[in-house]
Scaffold this motif. Structure first.
Motif, mmCIF file in Angstrom:
data_model
loop_
_atom_site.group_PDB
_atom_site.id
_atom_site.type_symbol
_atom_site.label_atom_id
_atom_site.label_comp_id
_atom_site.label_asym_id
_atom_site.label_seq_id
_atom_site.Cartn_x
_atom_site.Cartn_y
_atom_site.Cartn_z
ATOM 1 N N ASP A 1 -99.308 110.546 -43.871
ATOM 2 C CA ASP A 1 -99.290 109.310 -43.094
ATOM 3 C C ASP A 1 -98.025 109.296 -42.242
ATOM 4 N N HIS B 1 -95.480 106.531 -43.065
ATOM 5 C CA HIS B 1 -94.767 106.771 -44.319
ATOM 6 C C HIS B 1 -93.721 107.870 -44.137
ATOM 7 N N SER C 1 -90.772 106.363 -42.448
ATOM 8 C CA SER C 1 -90.079 105.451 -43.371
ATOM 9 C C SER C 1 -89.254 106.223 -44.388
ATOM 10 N N PRO D 1 -94.325 100.328 -43.539
ATOM 11 C CA PRO D 1 -95.411 99.875 -44.417
ATOM 12 C C PRO D 1 -94.881 99.347 -45.747
ATOM 13 N N ASP D 2 -95.190 98.092 -46.064
ATOM 14 C CA ASP D 2 -94.696 97.488 -47.301
ATOM 15 C C ASP D 2 -95.251 98.163 -48.550
ATOM 16 N N ASP D 3 -96.450 98.754 -48.443
ATOM 17 C CA ASP D 3 -97.065 99.338 -49.628
ATOM 18 C C ASP D 3 -96.422 100.655 -50.037
ATOM 19 N N ARG D 4 -95.426 101.114 -49.290
ATOM 20 C CA ARG D 4 -94.723 102.337 -49.650
ATOM 21 C C ARG D 4 -93.389 102.052 -50.316
ATOM 22 N N ALA E 1 -91.366 100.312 -53.568
ATOM 23 C CA ALA E 1 -91.595 99.918 -54.950
ATOM 24 C C ALA E 1 -90.284 99.488 -55.588
ATOM 25 N N THR F 1 -84.873 98.946 -55.720
ATOM 26 C CA THR F 1 -85.950 98.946 -54.739
ATOM 27 C C THR F 1 -85.853 100.247 -53.956
ATOM 28 N N GLU G 1 -100.795 112.169 -55.611
ATOM 29 C CA GLU G 1 -99.628 111.446 -55.090
ATOM 30 C C GLU G 1 -98.363 111.933 -55.792
ATOM 31 N N ARG H 1 -94.726 111.794 -57.385
ATOM 32 C CA ARG H 1 -94.094 110.652 -58.047
ATOM 33 C C ARG H 1 -92.859 111.123 -58.798
#
Length: 451
Positions: free
Chosen positions: A73, A76, A79, A406-409, A411, A421, A433, A435
């Protein structure tokens, strides 16, 4: 196909071909624009992250995992190049720059001082007359030529770079973007068989600081590697930044000034798969851990060196950081001319650090693939200046209006340091994914050994 997507895929093919590993299908989606610049920082982000992801996918397939593929993406990826700016400790953003770090006007141009470490701050103050405040440093720089300031600060053991044009920098010797080479022949080393993650069971020694090197090993941790960071109580760090770059790792302390510390490191090297080091060229070699000695300790080791300036250049042994390299290589000069600001214009992120970090992770995994298929010991060398040259070669654009990350990236996780954060790792590897399994550890909280 969009222009940026075409250039990204061409870059990935070139990187994989140069490293001698198979290309991997890449699906690119999303919208870029977060990193607004005349330079193609969007392509730099996507290509460097895509290269690391592709190498991980290829290695996973080699050891019996799913067929290699990458999904990326663009938003992403961009970011992720700002991870330290999104990172928060208990809701508080990081202070990324010390009081004396910054660009200073000189008698004939500009110079940048990097003073984030106490020793470098003290060196700049000594070189410029001894007054430890910004007004005094500003006045001292105005009285001298840019190269005078640069030379004086470097002579005191500090870190500085005068603003140069790209033509001035082009006269320096240059090397490959990712210099991956075999140190010696040897038997092929098994990739370890089927695994639930690309780098499961891979042991990585992390001897790095700041961003590029730590980001490389943080990326390897996201792919499942056992990453052990080696630091020491007397070695300074940038507060907070070390946390953002330590997800998924363990941390031990070794004092390499002592024989006991060096003996512990030799034992770790002998049983490691990968070693990534980002100290000034020659520093580890002086302690008995140069590339040839590392090969003697472990004939199957993949070692990766990250430096500020390119191997073979007269600046190779200099201290350097992303912000300095931007001035030295002409990136900040051309952006200044385009913007008409009359002062250096930085990239919208520490893009050289981030791209070099992902490229270093790519080189490490490419080395694992080569030792599994061809055998031997592999060594890679990368530099921020080499990455700057790559960025310069990607072309120009009119700076787009910045987009929203993107806020969904993003955590949050509880940790020994409070609630953190952070930006999730980018790039899907064969449908999986990446992690991190653990938050940043307490400094020096692990023994010097493997899981």
């Amino acid at each position: 196909m969009r222009l940026s997507e075409t250039v990204v895929k061409q870059s990935l093919l070139s990187l994989h071909e140069a490293a001698g590993i198979p290309p991997v299908p890449v699906e690119i989606h999303g919208k870029s624009g977060l990193l607004s610049s005349i330079y193609r920082v969007d392509v730099l982000a996507a290509a460097s992250i895509g290269a690391a992801s592709g190498a991980a996918a290829a290695y996973w397939e080699l050891r019996g995992g799913p067929k290699a593929s990458v999904e990326l993406d663009l938003g992403h990826a961009e970011s992720a190049f700002l991870s330290e700016r999104f990172f928060k400790i208990a809701g508080n953003e990081l202070e990324l720059w010390a009081d004396l770090s910054g660009d200073y006007r000189t008698r004939d141009g500009w110079v940048r001082l990097h003073c984030n470490f106490p020793a470098h701050r003290a060196a700049a103050v000594r070189a410029l007359g001894g007054a430890p405040d910004r007004d005094a440093v500003t006045a001292a720089c105005l009285e001298r030529a840019s190269l005078e300031v640069e030379d004086a600060v470097l002579a005191e053991g500090g870190a500085a770079a005068a603003l140069r044009s790209r033509d001035e920098w082009a006269a320096f010797p240059h090397g490959p973007l990712v210099g991956l080479e075999s140190l010696a022949d040897g038997p092929a080393v098994s990739s370890g068989g089927a695994a639930s993650r690309p780098l499961e069971g891979v042991r990585v020694l992390d001897l790095t600081r700041v961003i590029a090197g730590p980001l490389a090993t943080r990326t390897l941790a996201a792919y499942g590697a056992d990453v052990l960071r080696v630091g020491a109580a007397h070695v300074p760090e940038v507060p907070g930044l070390v946390l953002d770059m330590s997800f998924g790792k363990r941390s031990c302390h070794l004092d390499l000034r002592t024989e006991a510390g060096r003996a512990d490191l030799r034992a770790l090297v002998a049983t490691a798969d990968v070693l990534v080091q980002g100290y000034r060229p020659g520093a580890l070699a002086a302690l008995g851990f140069g590339p040839e000695r590392l090969h003697e300790l472990n004939p199957s080791l993949v070692s990766v060196d990250v430096s500020a300036y390119e191997p073979g250049s007269p600046w190779y042994a200099r201290r350097g950081f992303d912000s300095l390299v931007q001035l030295a290589t002409g990136l900040a000069h051309e952006a200044m001319l385009d913007a008409g600001t009359g002062r250096p214009v930085p990239l919208p992120a520490q893009a050289l650090d981030h791209a070099t970090g992902y490229l270093a992770a790519f080189a490490a995994v490419a080395g694992l693939i080569r030792r599994a298929t061809d055998g031997g010991s592999w060594h890679a060398r990368l530099s921020l200046a080499g990455t700057a040259r790559w960025l310069d070669s990607l072309g120009r654009r009119r700076p787009p209006a910045p987009t929203t990350p993107p806020d969904d990236r993003i955590a949050a996780v509880d940790s020994p340091h409070g609630v953190l954060t952070f930006m999730l790792p980018p790039g899907r590897v064969s449908g999986w994914e990446p992690r991190w399994d653990s938050p940043p550890p307490l400094d020096g909280s692990s023994p010097p050994g493997w899981l």
